[in-house]
Design a protein around this motif. Structure first.
Motif, PDB file in Angstrom:
ATOM      1  N   TYR A 148     -78.849  44.645 -38.318  1.00  0.00           N
ATOM      2  CA  TYR A 148     -77.741  44.220 -37.470  1.00  0.00           C
ATOM      3  C   TYR A 148     -76.803  45.394 -37.240  1.00  0.00           C
ATOM      4  CZ  TYR A 148     -74.807  44.040 -41.677  1.00  0.00           C
ATOM      5  OH  TYR A 148     -74.124  44.370 -42.828  1.00  0.00           O
ATOM      6  N   ASP A 149     -76.032  45.348 -36.162  1.00  0.00           N
ATOM      7  CA  ASP A 149     -75.014  46.365 -35.883  1.00  0.00           C
ATOM      8  C   ASP A 149     -73.782  46.058 -36.713  1.00  0.00           C
ATOM      9  OD1 ASP A 149     -76.213  48.100 -33.998  1.00  0.00           O
ATOM     10  OD2 ASP A 149     -76.024  46.555 -32.460  1.00  0.00           O
ATOM     11  N   SER A 150     -73.296  47.064 -37.471  1.00  0.00           N
ATOM     12  CA  SER A 150     -72.163  46.835 -38.366  1.00  0.00           C
ATOM     13  C   SER A 150     -71.008  47.777 -38.039  1.00  0.00           C
ATOM     14  CB  SER A 150     -72.593  47.054 -39.820  1.00  0.00           C
ATOM     15  OG  SER A 150     -72.875  48.423 -40.054  1.00  0.00           O
ATOM     16  N   CYS A 151     -69.835  47.366 -38.464  1.00  0.00           N
ATOM     17  CA  CYS A 151     -68.635  48.189 -38.336  1.00  0.00           C
ATOM     18  C   CYS A 151     -68.741  49.383 -39.277  1.00  0.00           C
ATOM     19  CB  CYS A 151     -67.397  47.353 -38.655  1.00  0.00           C
ATOM     20  SG  CYS A 151     -65.852  48.291 -38.747  1.00  0.00           S
ATOM     21  N   THR A 152     -68.422  50.562 -38.802  1.00  0.00           N
ATOM     22  CA  THR A 152     -68.535  51.766 -39.636  1.00  0.00           C
ATOM     23  C   THR A 152     -67.482  51.810 -40.738  1.00  0.00           C
ATOM     24  OG1 THR A 152     -67.158  52.966 -38.048  1.00  0.00           O
ATOM     25  CG2 THR A 152     -69.548  53.139 -37.791  1.00  0.00           C
ATOM     26  N   LYS A 153     -66.434  50.994 -40.628  1.00  0.00           N
ATOM     27  CA  LYS A 153     -65.367  51.020 -41.627  1.00  0.00           C
ATOM     28  C   LYS A 153     -65.563  50.001 -42.742  1.00  0.00           C
ATOM     29  CE  LYS A 153     -61.679  52.925 -38.740  1.00  0.00           C
ATOM     30  NZ  LYS A 153     -60.271  52.760 -38.287  1.00  0.00           N
ATOM     31  N   CYS A 154     -66.013  48.788 -42.383  1.00  0.00           N
ATOM     32  CA  CYS A 154     -66.095  47.726 -43.390  1.00  0.00           C
ATOM     33  C   CYS A 154     -67.498  47.156 -43.569  1.00  0.00           C
ATOM     34  CB  CYS A 154     -65.128  46.597 -43.041  1.00  0.00           C
ATOM     35  SG  CYS A 154     -65.603  45.686 -41.548  1.00  0.00           S
ATOM     36  N   ASN A 155     -68.472  47.611 -42.763  1.00  0.00           N
ATOM     37  CA  ASN A 155     -69.874  47.176 -42.835  1.00  0.00           C
ATOM     38  C   ASN A 155     -70.089  45.734 -42.396  1.00  0.00           C
ATOM     39  OD1 ASN A 155     -70.683  49.692 -43.802  1.00  0.00           O
ATOM     40  ND2 ASN A 155     -70.385  49.079 -45.942  1.00  0.00           N
ATOM     41  N   SER A 156     -69.066  45.082 -41.877  1.00  0.00           N
ATOM     42  CA  SER A 156     -69.225  43.715 -41.396  1.00  0.00           C
ATOM     43  C   SER A 156     -69.977  43.711 -40.067  1.00  0.00           C
ATOM     44  CB  SER A 156     -67.867  43.047 -41.212  1.00  0.00           C
ATOM     45  OG  SER A 156     -67.182  42.967 -42.441  1.00  0.00           O
ATOM     46  N   ALA A 157     -70.636  42.591 -39.776  1.00  0.00           N
ATOM     47  CA  ALA A 157     -71.328  42.454 -38.498  1.00  0.00           C
ATOM     48  C   ALA A 157     -70.316  42.421 -37.360  1.00  0.00           C
ATOM     49  CB  ALA A 157     -72.167  41.186 -38.495  1.00  0.00           C
ATOM     50  N   ILE A 158     -70.626  43.125 -36.292  1.00  0.00           N
ATOM     51  CA  ILE A 158     -69.709  43.170 -35.153  1.00  0.00           C
ATOM     52  C   ILE A 158     -70.071  42.061 -34.174  1.00  0.00           C
ATOM     53  CG2 ILE A 158     -69.189  45.608 -35.420  1.00  0.00           C
ATOM     54  CD1 ILE A 158     -71.425  44.654 -32.586  1.00  0.00           C
ATOM     55  N   SER A 159     -69.093  41.663 -33.369  1.00  0.00           N
ATOM     56  CA  SER A 159     -69.330  40.652 -32.336  1.00  0.00           C
ATOM     57  C   SER A 159     -69.358  41.337 -30.979  1.00  0.00           C
ATOM     58  CB  SER A 159     -68.219  39.593 -32.370  1.00  0.00           C
ATOM     59  OG  SER A 159     -66.951  40.198 -32.170  1.00  0.00           O
ATOM     60  N   LYS A 160     -70.277  40.880 -30.122  1.00  0.00           N
ATOM     61  CA  LYS A 160     -70.435  41.487 -28.805  1.00  0.00           C
ATOM     62  C   LYS A 160     -69.990  40.513 -27.734  1.00  0.00           C
ATOM     63  CE  LYS A 160     -74.365  44.416 -30.100  1.00  0.00           C
ATOM     64  NZ  LYS A 160     -75.773  44.783 -29.807  1.00  0.00           N
ATOM     65  N   ASN A 161     -69.236  41.025 -26.785  1.00  0.00           N
ATOM     66  CA  ASN A 161     -68.792  40.249 -25.631  1.00  0.00           C
ATOM     67  C   ASN A 161     -69.042  41.114 -24.401  1.00  0.00           C
ATOM     68  OD1 ASN A 161     -67.681  38.483 -23.843  1.00  0.00           O
ATOM     69  ND2 ASN A 161     -65.551  38.739 -24.541  1.00  0.00           N
ATOM     70  N   GLY A 162     -70.227  40.957 -23.841  1.00  0.00           N
ATOM     71  CA  GLY A 162     -70.618  41.833 -22.746  1.00  0.00           C
ATOM     72  C   GLY A 162     -70.879  43.233 -23.261  1.00  0.00           C
ATOM     73  N   ASP A 163     -70.174  44.198 -22.705  1.00  0.00           N
ATOM     74  CA  ASP A 163     -70.306  45.586 -23.145  1.00  0.00           C
ATOM     75  C   ASP A 163     -69.300  45.938 -24.241  1.00  0.00           C
ATOM     76  OD1 ASP A 163     -72.325  45.968 -21.312  1.00  0.00           O
ATOM     77  OD2 ASP A 163     -70.944  46.634 -19.723  1.00  0.00           O
ATOM     78  N   THR A 164     -68.450  44.982 -24.611  1.00  0.00           N
ATOM     79  CA  THR A 164     -67.412  45.238 -25.605  1.00  0.00           C
ATOM     80  C   THR A 164     -67.872  44.788 -26.986  1.00  0.00           C
ATOM     81  OG1 THR A 164     -65.715  44.874 -23.927  1.00  0.00           O
ATOM     82  CG2 THR A 164     -65.000  44.843 -26.231  1.00  0.00           C
ATOM     83  N   MET A 165     -67.651  45.646 -27.970  1.00  0.00           N
ATOM     84  CA  MET A 165     -67.976  45.317 -29.358  1.00  0.00           C
ATOM     85  C   MET A 165     -66.696  45.345 -30.182  1.00  0.00           C
ATOM     86  SD  MET A 165     -71.555  47.392 -29.958  1.00  0.00           S
ATOM     87  CE  MET A 165     -70.837  48.948 -29.452  1.00  0.00           C
ATOM     88  N   ALA A 166     -66.542  44.359 -31.065  1.00  0.00           N
ATOM     89  CA  ALA A 166     -65.319  44.259 -31.854  1.00  0.00           C
ATOM     90  C   ALA A 166     -65.642  43.835 -33.274  1.00  0.00           C
ATOM     91  CB  ALA A 166     -64.349  43.263 -31.221  1.00  0.00           C
ATOM     92  N   CYS A 167     -64.782  44.252 -34.201  1.00  0.00           N
ATOM     93  CA  CYS A 167     -64.891  43.846 -35.596  1.00  0.00           C
ATOM     94  C   CYS A 167     -63.749  42.876 -35.887  1.00  0.00           C
ATOM     95  CB  CYS A 167     -64.818  45.053 -36.531  1.00  0.00           C
ATOM     96  SG  CYS A 167     -64.840  44.612 -38.282  1.00  0.00           S
ATOM     97  N   ARG A 168     -64.089  41.652 -36.221  1.00  0.00           N
ATOM     98  CA  ARG A 168     -63.063  40.650 -36.488  1.00  0.00           C
ATOM     99  C   ARG A 168     -62.300  40.962 -37.766  1.00  0.00           C
ATOM    100  NH1 ARG A 168     -66.418  35.054 -35.126  1.00  0.00           N
ATOM    101  NH2 ARG A 168     -66.745  35.485 -32.883  1.00  0.00           N
ATOM    102  N   LYS A 169     -62.981  41.566 -38.737  1.00  0.00           N
ATOM    103  CA  LYS A 169     -62.319  41.872 -40.006  1.00  0.00           C
ATOM    104  C   LYS A 169     -61.275  42.969 -39.829  1.00  0.00           C
ATOM    105  CE  LYS A 169     -63.211  43.426 -44.738  1.00  0.00           C
ATOM    106  NZ  LYS A 169     -64.236  43.857 -45.725  1.00  0.00           N
ATOM    107  N   CYS A 170     -61.653  44.039 -39.114  1.00  0.00           N
ATOM    108  CA  CYS A 170     -60.718  45.152 -38.895  1.00  0.00           C
ATOM    109  C   CYS A 170     -59.816  44.918 -37.693  1.00  0.00           C
ATOM    110  CB  CYS A 170     -61.490  46.463 -38.700  1.00  0.00           C
ATOM    111  SG  CYS A 170     -62.490  46.956 -40.121  1.00  0.00           S
ATOM    112  N   ASN A 171     -60.159  43.894 -36.875  1.00  0.00           N
ATOM    113  CA  ASN A 171     -59.404  43.587 -35.665  1.00  0.00           C
ATOM    114  C   ASN A 171     -59.343  44.805 -34.737  1.00  0.00           C
ATOM    115  OD1 ASN A 171     -58.008  41.911 -33.933  1.00  0.00           O
ATOM    116  ND2 ASN A 171     -56.002  42.402 -34.837  1.00  0.00           N
ATOM    117  N   ILE A 172     -60.507  45.411 -34.527  1.00  0.00           N
ATOM    118  CA  ILE A 172     -60.610  46.610 -33.695  1.00  0.00           C
ATOM    119  C   ILE A 172     -61.676  46.375 -32.633  1.00  0.00           C
ATOM    120  CG2 ILE A 172     -61.138  49.078 -33.650  1.00  0.00           C
ATOM    121  CD1 ILE A 172     -60.282  49.246 -36.534  1.00  0.00           C
ATOM    122  N   GLU A 173     -61.389  46.813 -31.412  1.00  0.00           N
ATOM    123  CA  GLU A 173     -62.359  46.728 -30.328  1.00  0.00           C
ATOM    124  C   GLU A 173     -62.866  48.116 -29.966  1.00  0.00           C
ATOM    125  OE1 GLU A 173     -60.780  44.666 -27.020  1.00  0.00           O
ATOM    126  OE2 GLU A 173     -60.673  42.715 -28.030  1.00  0.00           O
TER     127      GLU A 173
END
Length: 437
Positions: free
Chosen positions: A246-271
């Protein structure tokens, strides 16, 4: 700050006096302070001293002195194993907004690991120093850190009151360095990253408590959440065989969520963040009549698949069946493994099935078949078989036997029996039971 008796105290400078004392204090230097104000420390924050703090005022004088205090000899540690650390979440506040954080991974002499988040100045100072000497596998000591459990896993975090020493001078550190020397020497002889990882996991499993799936499923209430257990089970199926990463956040290793071409980490609250692929395998396993769904991530999954995740992705870029790694882990079905688990909040039992994350795995090697005891007497066996062919009994004489050699011994009796029944309408039975020569 720490004095020559090892007593630590936090020094507070408010905004009106910050400019006055700016750039005066440096690490590992000694100072004489006079006309400071000692007051009760704020218990809502982490403090170097449990009861008091030192506040610098406009009339406070600070003078550097040449005498240096040997900090190593003044700080006394109460060392604990990772698995014994009290993981109660501290509800104290952080001082100011956090800007810098650096994560490091520590391992003790029982091959248990834990992630430590270094915050603010410790992230840039001690964290930067550790990064420069990371190849040395430096030994450090930490004190007055806060702990928490994230999704059941222990994590450590530094605060403004935390202490970190790199290569401190004490007996415990010397023992750890001696263990590390022999451990690294042993690993150097292997010269294979996967085998090194397998050895580290094997060492962890050795120190855990052996258990059965039946005991976990039906007696979990009697088991501790603070200890590690391992059990042996057979892999029946890889549930996510075609999508084991799976694609993970480089900071917290959590799975990222995809919305079209945008990827975001809910844990870090970063897009629009950078991502990295990580393994996640779901193994359906059984032990006798009990079932479990085992999730394994990076290190354990890499050992199961046989390569890092980036190498695996390159191997299946065209076709899965063309990848030796895909074919290899597919052949693991039906094999036995030992799984190291912690019965934390992630471990659940649904409809009689255990769902849990395994931190380490070990493949059970099949024993080689031992050669037959009579292999050396192959010539004798051949002769006996030839002799057996010469036996010519009447078709009305039936022989039932589980022991070929007993038949050879009874050759004459069988022949005699055959002659005596020749021409008789009655069917004769000779049954030879199992017996030793």
């Amino acid at each position: 700050m720490v004095d020559e008796e090892g007593t630590r105290i936090g020094v507070v400078i408010f905004k009106d006096e910050i400019q006055q004392f700016n750039h005066i204090f440096e690490n590992h230097k000694s100072y004489a302070i006079s006309n400071g104000q000692v007051q009760q420390s704020n218990q809502d924050y982490f403090n170097a001293h449990p009861l008091m703090e030192l506040v610098l005022k406009k009339y406070t004088t600070v003078k550097e002195i040449g005498e240096t205090i040997n900090v190593d000899s003044t700080i006394v540690y109460n060392f604990m194993k990772f698995i014994d650390i009290d993981s109660t979440i501290h509800n104290m506040k952080a001082i100011g907004a956090t800007k810098y954080v650096r994560e490091i991974t520590l391992m003790d002499n029982e091959c248990h690991s834990v992630i430590v988040s270094l915050w603010e100045d410790m992230a840039t100072n001690e964290g930067g120093e550790l990064q420069e000497i990371a190849a040395e596998n430096p030994v450090i000591s930490l004190a007055q850190v806060t702990t928490r459990k994230y999704q059941g896993e222990l994590q450590l975090q530094t605060t403004t009151a935390s202490i970190m020493q790199i290569y401190p001078s004490n007996d415990e550190v010397q023992h750890l360095q001696a263990w590390l020397f022999f451990f690294i020497h042993k690993l150097a002889q292997i010269n294979d990253p996967l085998k090194i990882q397998a050895l580290a996991m094997k060492e962890r499993i050795k120190k855990a408590n052996k258990i059965t799936l039946h005991e976990i499923i039906y007696n979990r209430i009697l088991l501790s959440e603070d200890e590690y257990y391992f059990f042996k089970a057979t892999v029946n199926k890889v549930e996510n065989k075609s999508y084991i990463w799976y694609d993970s956040c480089t900071k917290c290793n959590s799975a990222i969520s995809k919305n079209g071409d945008t990827m975001a980490c809910r844990k870090c609250n970063i897009e629009a963040l950078e991502t990295t692929p990580r393994y996640r395998l779901l193994l359906n396993v059984t032990q006798e009549n009990e079932r479990a769904l085992i999730t394994i991530f990076e290190e354990a999954a890499m050992l199961y698949v046989g390569c890092p995740v980036n190498e695996y992705l390159m191997s299946v870029e065209k076709e899965e069946n063309d990848s030796k790694y895909f074919r290899g882990f597919s052949l693991q079905t039906g094999m036995e493994f030992q799984f190291l688990i912690a019965l934390n909040k992630k471990a659940t039992i649904v409809n009689g099935q255990l769902n849990v994350v395994a931190e380490a795995i070990e493949k059970i090697q099949l024993e080689k078949q031992k050669p037959a005891k009579h292999a050396k007497n192959s010539n004798t066996t051949t002769k006996r078989r030839q002799t057996k062919k010469k036996i010519n009994c009447d078709e009305n004489v039936y022989i039932s036997s589980d022991d070929d050699e007993t038949i050879q011994q009874l050759f004459k009796k069988i022949k005699k029996k055959s002659n005596s029944t020749y021409g008789s309408k009655d069917v004769q039975f000779i049954q030879v039971k199992k017996e030793k020569l």
